[in-house]
Design a protein around this motif. Structure first.
Motif, mmCIF file in Angstrom:
data_model
loop_
_atom_site.group_PDB
_atom_site.id
_atom_site.type_symbol
_atom_site.label_atom_id
_atom_site.label_comp_id
_atom_site.label_asym_id
_atom_site.label_seq_id
_atom_site.Cartn_x
_atom_site.Cartn_y
_atom_site.Cartn_z
ATOM 1 N N UNK A 242 0.839 -1.208 0.000
ATOM 2 C CA UNK A 242 0.000 0.000 0.000
ATOM 3 C C UNK A 242 0.875 1.259 0.000
ATOM 4 N N UNK A 243 2.002 1.217 0.716
ATOM 5 C CA UNK A 243 2.884 2.393 0.744
ATOM 6 C C UNK A 243 3.489 2.640 -0.641
ATOM 7 N N UNK A 244 3.804 1.558 -1.361
ATOM 8 C CA UNK A 244 4.320 1.745 -2.725
ATOM 9 C C UNK A 244 3.241 2.343 -3.624
ATOM 10 N N UNK A 300 -2.045 7.739 7.260
ATOM 11 C CA UNK A 300 -3.407 7.283 6.962
ATOM 12 C C UNK A 300 -3.396 5.840 6.450
ATOM 13 N N UNK A 301 -2.451 5.522 5.575
ATOM 14 C CA UNK A 301 -2.395 4.200 4.942
ATOM 15 C C UNK A 301 -2.044 3.111 5.961
ATOM 16 N N UNK A 302 -1.045 3.384 6.780
ATOM 17 C CA UNK A 302 -0.627 2.385 7.779
ATOM 18 C C UNK A 302 -1.791 2.071 8.730
ATOM 19 N N UNK A 311 -6.374 -5.157 13.118
ATOM 20 C CA UNK A 311 -5.268 -4.997 14.063
ATOM 21 C C UNK A 311 -4.863 -3.531 14.114
ATOM 22 N N UNK A 312 -3.782 -3.249 14.814
ATOM 23 C CA UNK A 312 -3.300 -1.875 14.872
ATOM 24 C C UNK A 312 -1.844 -1.840 14.424
ATOM 25 N N UNK A 313 -1.490 -0.711 13.860
ATOM 26 C CA UNK A 313 -0.094 -0.490 13.470
ATOM 27 C C UNK A 313 0.242 0.960 13.761
ATOM 28 N N UNK A 314 1.501 1.189 14.115
ATOM 29 C CA UNK A 314 1.933 2.563 14.376
ATOM 30 C C UNK A 314 3.031 2.934 13.405
ATOM 31 N N UNK A 315 3.037 4.189 13.028
ATOM 32 C CA UNK A 315 4.093 4.749 12.179
ATOM 33 C C UNK A 315 4.760 5.857 12.974
ATOM 34 N N UNK A 316 6.089 5.761 13.058
ATOM 35 C CA UNK A 316 6.810 6.781 13.826
ATOM 36 C C UNK A 316 8.008 7.247 13.010
ATOM 37 N N UNK A 317 8.108 8.552 12.802
ATOM 38 C CA UNK A 317 9.304 9.093 12.153
ATOM 39 C C UNK A 317 10.372 9.242 13.229
#
Ligand code: ZN
Ligand code: ZN
Length: 418
Positions: A242-244, A300-302, A311-317
């Motif tokens: 999805x990120x691609x 938004x995508x993650x 489920x849950x996912x986190x994105x962290x810069x």
């Protein structure tokens, strides 16, 4: 009074014109010393924020040249100030000083003497050339129309986790404030162009870089009964895909951008559903707006993909990242390109921007800047490995050209100010 001023102006020689021949002669005279410094630094590389020996050596050298020296700045960095004999503006020249955690495989007499540490990005050459430029300009001090600030910056490759460092810390500690710098020039060596050439742009030259971590939560269970747990591995795979699609389908095709997931880790055994998947990646763009837009689309995508799978996912810069390096158009066209053309002749080439990144643009918070590529590739000598490899090297014939370019850029900038 006015007449007198005019008469003085008319009588004075072209005081502010850059003394190209003198700069060239000085750069060539000190070339062996610049090479010696580069080799000494190369043999004694130091990691980011640990440039103790290097910073000390630089500070000593600048003091010997008669410069005002602020040391340490931004942990191990050095700021040298050269006030010319004529009034004028303030310009800064910057070099980075840190090395990388790599084992050098080059068979050179001055190869790294520090196991696991290597000047694989050429910052040894940057530091040696900037010291050379300081020597050249110090030798011409009575005629210099203004002030040159020499920025020797630690930790360009990134401070160790939990530490501040690099260009942002130099800015924070006021390296460009006293005196107030009006423009900053910097360069990078590499095999993008050959020795004798300089690559420039009047817009983007390097990309932004943001490193990020995505964590997908699962629920571990027997590999034969995934319906009783929650398998994060296919969810992670869906997020990668999805990120691609974000970068290929949701961003204007004329905008350069790269999104790479470089590391995925999850699970313990072939027949156990993993409890969690961690993925690390990098985002590169040439535009601040595109960068911010992709970052919000990634979040938004993650979140959305994880939710779709229950489920849950986190994105962290992971840190603030580097902005794109975008040269100031007027500075590039009016000052830098004419200067580079006098030093490199037809070797001053307009180049395509690269997707690698730099922390140099943080200096742009204080002043317009120009950054260019100094060619150090020489196929005849077998020098062509890219930066950040164990076989990286630079053709030292580029060093006096880099010294001249830095000194010329500074003087040209100061000389055109009235
Ligand atoms: Zn590097
Ligand atoms: Zn570098």
């Amino acid at each position: 009074m006015q007449l007198l001023a005019l008469a003085l102006l008319a009588a004075a020689p072209a005081a502010s014109a850059t003394p190209d021949a003198d700069i060239r002669a000085a750069a060539e005279r000190i070339a062996p010393a610049v090479v010696a410094v580069r080799r000494d630094l190369h043999a004694h590389p130091e990691l980011s924020n640990r440039e103790e020996r290097t910073g000390h050596l630089v500070a000593e050298r600048l003091r010997d040249l008669g410069l005002e020296v602020r040391y340490p700045v931004a942990k191990t960095g050095v700021v040298g100030i050269l006030r010319g004999g004529r009034p004028g503006g303030v310009v800064a020249l910057r070099a980075d000083m840190d090395a990388l955690p790599l084992d050098e495989t080059n068979d050179l007499p001055f190869r790294s003497r520090v196991k696991g540490v290597m000047h694989a990005c050429g910052h040894d050459a940057h530091t040696a050339m900037l010291l050379g430029a300081a020597e050249v300009l110090a030798g011409l001090k009575p005629r210099l129309p203004g002030t040159v600030v020499f920025l020797f910056q630690p930790a360009e490759e990134g401070a160790p986790e939990g530490e501040e460092g690099g260009a942002p810390l130099m800015v924070k500690e006021g390296a460009l404030d006293h005196p107030k710098v009006e423009a900053v020039f910097g360069l990078h060596v590499g095999s993008w162009v050959s020795v004798g050439q300089a690559g420039w742009t009047d817009g983007p030259i390097f990309a932004s870089s943001d490193s990020f971590r995505i964590e997908v939560e699962g629920k571990t269970v027997h590999g034969a009964q995934p319906h009783m747990g929650l398998d994060p591995i296919p969810v992670a795979a869906a997020i990668v895909q999805a990120l691609q699609l974000v970068v290929s389908r949701q961003v204007d095709g004329r905008q350069p951008r790269v999104l790479t997931i470089g590391r995925i880790e999850g699970g313990t055994r072939f027949n156990i559903i993993a409890g969690r998947v961690t993925m690390d990646g990098t985002l590169r763009t040439h535009d601040a707006t595109v960068r911010a837009d992709i970052k919000s689309r990634m979040a938004r995508t993650v979140k959305g993909v994880a939710e779709a799978h229950g489920t849950t996912a986190t994105l962290r810069f992971l840190d603030d990242g580097n902005p794109p390096t975008v040269n100031d158009r007027a500075l590039a066209q009016e000052v830098a390109f004419p200067a580079l053309q006098r030093v490199f002749g037809a070797g001053a080439l307009r180049v395509e921007p690269q997707m690698v990144a730099e922390d140099f643009p943080f200096f742009g918070e204080k002043a317009p800047y120009f950054y260019f590529l100094l060619g150090t590739r020489n196929d005849a000598k077998g020098i062509g490995s890219v930066n950040h490899t164990a076989t990286f090297d630079v053709d030292e014939d580029a060093l006096p050209l880099g010294v001249r370019a830095l000194a010329t850029l500074a003087w040209d900038f100061l000389g055109r100010k009235k």
